[in-house]
Motif scaffolding. Structure first.
Motif, PDB file in Angstrom:
ATOM      1  N   MET A  26      -5.951  23.141   2.581  1.00 25.18           N
ATOM      2  CA  MET A  26      -6.487  22.205   3.571  1.00 25.18           C
ATOM      3  C   MET A  26      -5.539  22.055   4.758  1.00 25.18           C
ATOM      4  N   TYR A  27      -6.127  21.942   5.947  1.00 24.86           N
ATOM      5  CA  TYR A  27      -5.334  21.602   7.128  1.00 24.86           C
ATOM      6  C   TYR A  27      -5.622  20.160   7.505  1.00 24.86           C
ATOM      7  N   ASP A  28      -4.568  19.347   7.543  1.00 27.20           N
ATOM      8  CA  ASP A  28      -4.662  17.928   7.886  1.00 27.20           C
ATOM      9  C   ASP A  28      -4.471  17.783   9.394  1.00 27.20           C
ATOM     10  N   PHE A  29      -5.518  17.332  10.083  1.00 27.19           N
ATOM     11  CA  PHE A  29      -5.455  17.248  11.545  1.00 27.19           C
ATOM     12  C   PHE A  29      -4.560  16.105  12.019  1.00 27.19           C
ATOM     13  N   ASN A  30      -4.441  15.040  11.249  1.00 20.20           N
ATOM     14  CA  ASN A  30      -3.585  13.921  11.644  1.00 20.20           C
ATOM     15  C   ASN A  30      -2.117  14.270  11.520  1.00 20.20           C
ATOM     16  N   ARG A  31      -1.743  14.894  10.414  1.00 19.21           N
ATOM     17  CA  ARG A  31      -0.328  15.188  10.148  1.00 19.21           C
ATOM     18  C   ARG A  31       0.043  16.613  10.551  1.00 19.21           C
ATOM     19  N   GLU A  32      -0.964  17.399  10.923  1.00 16.03           N
ATOM     20  CA  GLU A  32      -0.765  18.745  11.459  1.00 16.03           C
ATOM     21  C   GLU A  32       0.024  19.625  10.493  1.00 16.03           C
ATOM     22  N   HIS A  33      -0.430  19.674   9.259  1.00 16.30           N
ATOM     23  CA  HIS A  33       0.195  20.573   8.296  1.00 16.30           C
ATOM     24  C   HIS A  33      -0.816  20.950   7.216  1.00 16.30           C
ATOM     25  N   LEU A  34      -0.454  21.945   6.409  1.00 11.02           N
ATOM     26  CA  LEU A  34      -1.302  22.420   5.322  1.00 11.02           C
ATOM     27  C   LEU A  34      -0.930  21.741   4.015  1.00 11.02           C
ATOM     28  N   THR A  35      -1.924  21.593   3.144  1.00  6.54           N
ATOM     29  CA  THR A  35      -1.708  21.123   1.780  1.00  6.54           C
ATOM     30  C   THR A  35      -2.416  22.080   0.832  1.00  6.54           C
ATOM     31  N   THR A  36      -1.686  22.567  -0.159  1.00  5.96           N
ATOM     32  CA  THR A  36      -2.257  23.416  -1.203  1.00  5.96           C
ATOM     33  C   THR A  36      -2.520  22.556  -2.438  1.00  5.96           C
ATOM     34  N   THR A  37      -3.728  22.643  -2.982  1.00  4.27           N
ATOM     35  CA  THR A  37      -4.085  21.859  -4.157  1.00  4.27           C
ATOM     36  C   THR A  37      -4.579  22.767  -5.264  1.00  4.27           C
ATOM     37  N   LEU A  38      -3.984  22.628  -6.447  1.00  2.00           N
ATOM     38  CA  LEU A  38      -4.463  23.304  -7.649  1.00  2.00           C
ATOM     39  C   LEU A  38      -5.101  22.243  -8.538  1.00  2.00           C
ATOM     40  N   GLU A  39      -6.340  22.489  -8.969  1.00  4.11           N
ATOM     41  CA  GLU A  39      -7.114  21.481  -9.694  1.00  4.11           C
ATOM     42  C   GLU A  39      -7.745  22.117 -10.932  1.00  4.11           C
ATOM     43  N   MET A  40      -7.750  21.376 -12.055  1.00  3.22           N
ATOM     44  CA  MET A  40      -8.319  21.909 -13.287  1.00  3.22           C
ATOM     45  C   MET A  40      -9.005  20.807 -14.078  1.00  3.22           C
ATOM     46  N   PHE A  41     -10.171  21.141 -14.666  1.00  2.00           N
ATOM     47  CA  PHE A  41     -10.858  20.248 -15.596  1.00  2.00           C
ATOM     48  C   PHE A  41     -11.284  21.059 -16.807  1.00  2.00           C
ATOM     49  N   LYS A  42     -11.036  20.513 -18.009  1.00  2.00           N
ATOM     50  CA  LYS A  42     -11.382  21.216 -19.248  1.00  2.00           C
ATOM     51  C   LYS A  42     -11.873  20.207 -20.271  1.00  2.00           C
ATOM     52  N   ALA A  43     -13.120  20.380 -20.717  1.00  2.00           N
ATOM     53  CA  ALA A  43     -13.674  19.551 -21.792  1.00  2.00           C
ATOM     54  C   ALA A  43     -13.475  20.262 -23.129  1.00  2.00           C
ATOM     55  N   PHE A  52      -4.381  17.677 -11.203  1.00  5.01           N
ATOM     56  CA  PHE A  52      -4.249  18.358  -9.920  1.00  5.01           C
ATOM     57  C   PHE A  52      -2.815  18.189  -9.452  1.00  5.01           C
ATOM     58  N   THR A  53      -2.378  19.143  -8.641  1.00  9.72           N
ATOM     59  CA  THR A  53      -1.083  19.024  -7.999  1.00  9.72           C
ATOM     60  C   THR A  53      -1.234  19.406  -6.536  1.00  9.72           C
ATOM     61  N   ASP A  54      -0.715  18.565  -5.650  1.00  7.54           N
ATOM     62  CA  ASP A  54      -0.699  18.818  -4.209  1.00  7.54           C
ATOM     63  C   ASP A  54       0.677  19.310  -3.801  1.00  7.54           C
ATOM     64  N   GLY A  66       7.759  18.773  -0.726  1.00  4.12           N
ATOM     65  CA  GLY A  66       7.094  17.655  -1.374  1.00  4.12           C
ATOM     66  C   GLY A  66       5.892  18.075  -2.196  1.00  4.12           C
ATOM     67  N   TYR A  67       5.666  17.341  -3.279  1.00  5.46           N
ATOM     68  CA  TYR A  67       4.507  17.597  -4.118  1.00  5.46           C
ATOM     69  C   TYR A  67       4.107  16.312  -4.834  1.00  5.46           C
ATOM     70  N   TYR A  68       2.878  16.290  -5.309  1.00  2.93           N
ATOM     71  CA  TYR A  68       2.366  15.130  -6.037  1.00  2.93           C
ATOM     72  C   TYR A  68       1.413  15.635  -7.122  1.00  2.93           C
ATOM     73  N   THR A  69       1.496  15.051  -8.335  1.00  4.01           N
ATOM     74  CA  THR A  69       0.707  15.526  -9.469  1.00  4.01           C
ATOM     75  C   THR A  69       0.089  14.369 -10.224  1.00  4.01           C
ATOM     76  N   GLU A  70      -1.136  14.574 -10.704  1.00  6.36           N
ATOM     77  CA  GLU A  70      -1.777  13.654 -11.635  1.00  6.36           C
ATOM     78  C   GLU A  70      -2.295  14.441 -12.827  1.00  6.36           C
ATOM     79  N   ILE A  71      -2.034  13.926 -14.031  1.00  4.75           N
ATOM     80  CA  ILE A  71      -2.531  14.527 -15.263  1.00  4.75           C
ATOM     81  C   ILE A  71      -3.219  13.428 -16.065  1.00  4.75           C
TER      82      ILE A  71
END
Length: 235
Positions: A26-43, A52-54, A66-71
């Protein structure tokens, strides 16, 4: 090194589990940078796992910063009962320059007969490391809609988080934070034999959300809107 090991571990887990996995740029127009996101869902038979991790790219020269993760894990051993939509929920949030948080509670899952439309409501106790006088509750709403308005390949998804956390803005403070990121994607790859490829984007709607790692902390007071455009590849 820790960041690289975390990303490798998450990727390996996603592919070994044959889960629903995607990567977004993703390109963020406000902050003028890219963010890569890896996302997974498994039932599975005991519930479901989501993460996901940003990874942020504010500096085009020095690389990711910088990075941010939720599990999150939903536990459900009673799927075939009348309470099959209700699950126990445990979650960890954290990352570089972000306060780590544990969340415990319950979630309720609703869906259409064909599972094209889904909705999940979560009510959780939230414990934030190093946060003062935080109100220990978070409400989360997650939704997904496939073939929106009967348009094949058009999907609408996102989340809304509402939680209490003491955030200081100089001489002022707040105990309410709201964050929502609705996403709209279109499967353009269906037209040339590449079903994995989607184009679209999201809009970050935030109220008193500090953004953790960002240097423009004071600018995040009150309501802010951050539009993003990007591509998504479904594995």
């Amino acid at each position: 090194m820790k960041k690289a090991l975390l990303i490798v571990a998450l990727v390996a887990t996603a592919f070994c589990a044959k889960a629903q996995t995607n990567i977004q740029e993703m390109y963020d127009f406000n902050r003028e940078h890219l963010t890569t996101t890896l996302e997974m869902f498994k039932a599975d038979n005991w519930g479901s796992t989501f993460f996901f991790t940003d990874i942020y790219h504010p500096d085009k020269i020095s690389g990711p910063t910088g990075y941010y993760t939720e599990i999150a894990r939903a536990l459900n051993f009673w799927k075939d009962t009348k309470l099959g939509g209700l699950s126990a929920h445990v979650e960890w949030n954290g990352g570089q320059f972000a306060n780590n948080a544990w969340l415990f509670g319950a979630e309720y899952f609703l869906h259409s007969a064909d599972f094209r439309n889904t909705f999940t409501f979560e009510l959780m106790y939230k414990s934030i490391k190093d946060a003062e006088d935080n109100v220990p509750l978070q409400f989360t709403f997650v939704w997904g809609m496939k073939d929106l308005c009967n348009v094949k390949g058009l999907s609408f998804s996102g989340f809304l988080d509402i939680w209490g956390e003491k955030v200081n803005w100089g001489t002022e403070e707040t105990k309410l934070v709201i964050l929502s990121e609705p996403q709209l994607w279109y499967n353009v790859g269906q037209f040339f034999g590449c079903e994995n490829l989607n184009i679209g984007g999201e809009v970050e709607l935030a109220y008193n959300f500090a953004g953790g790692w960002r240097s423009d902390f004071d600018k995040n007071k009150g309501f802010n809107v951050a539009p993003c455009l990007g591509v998504k590849w479904n594995f």
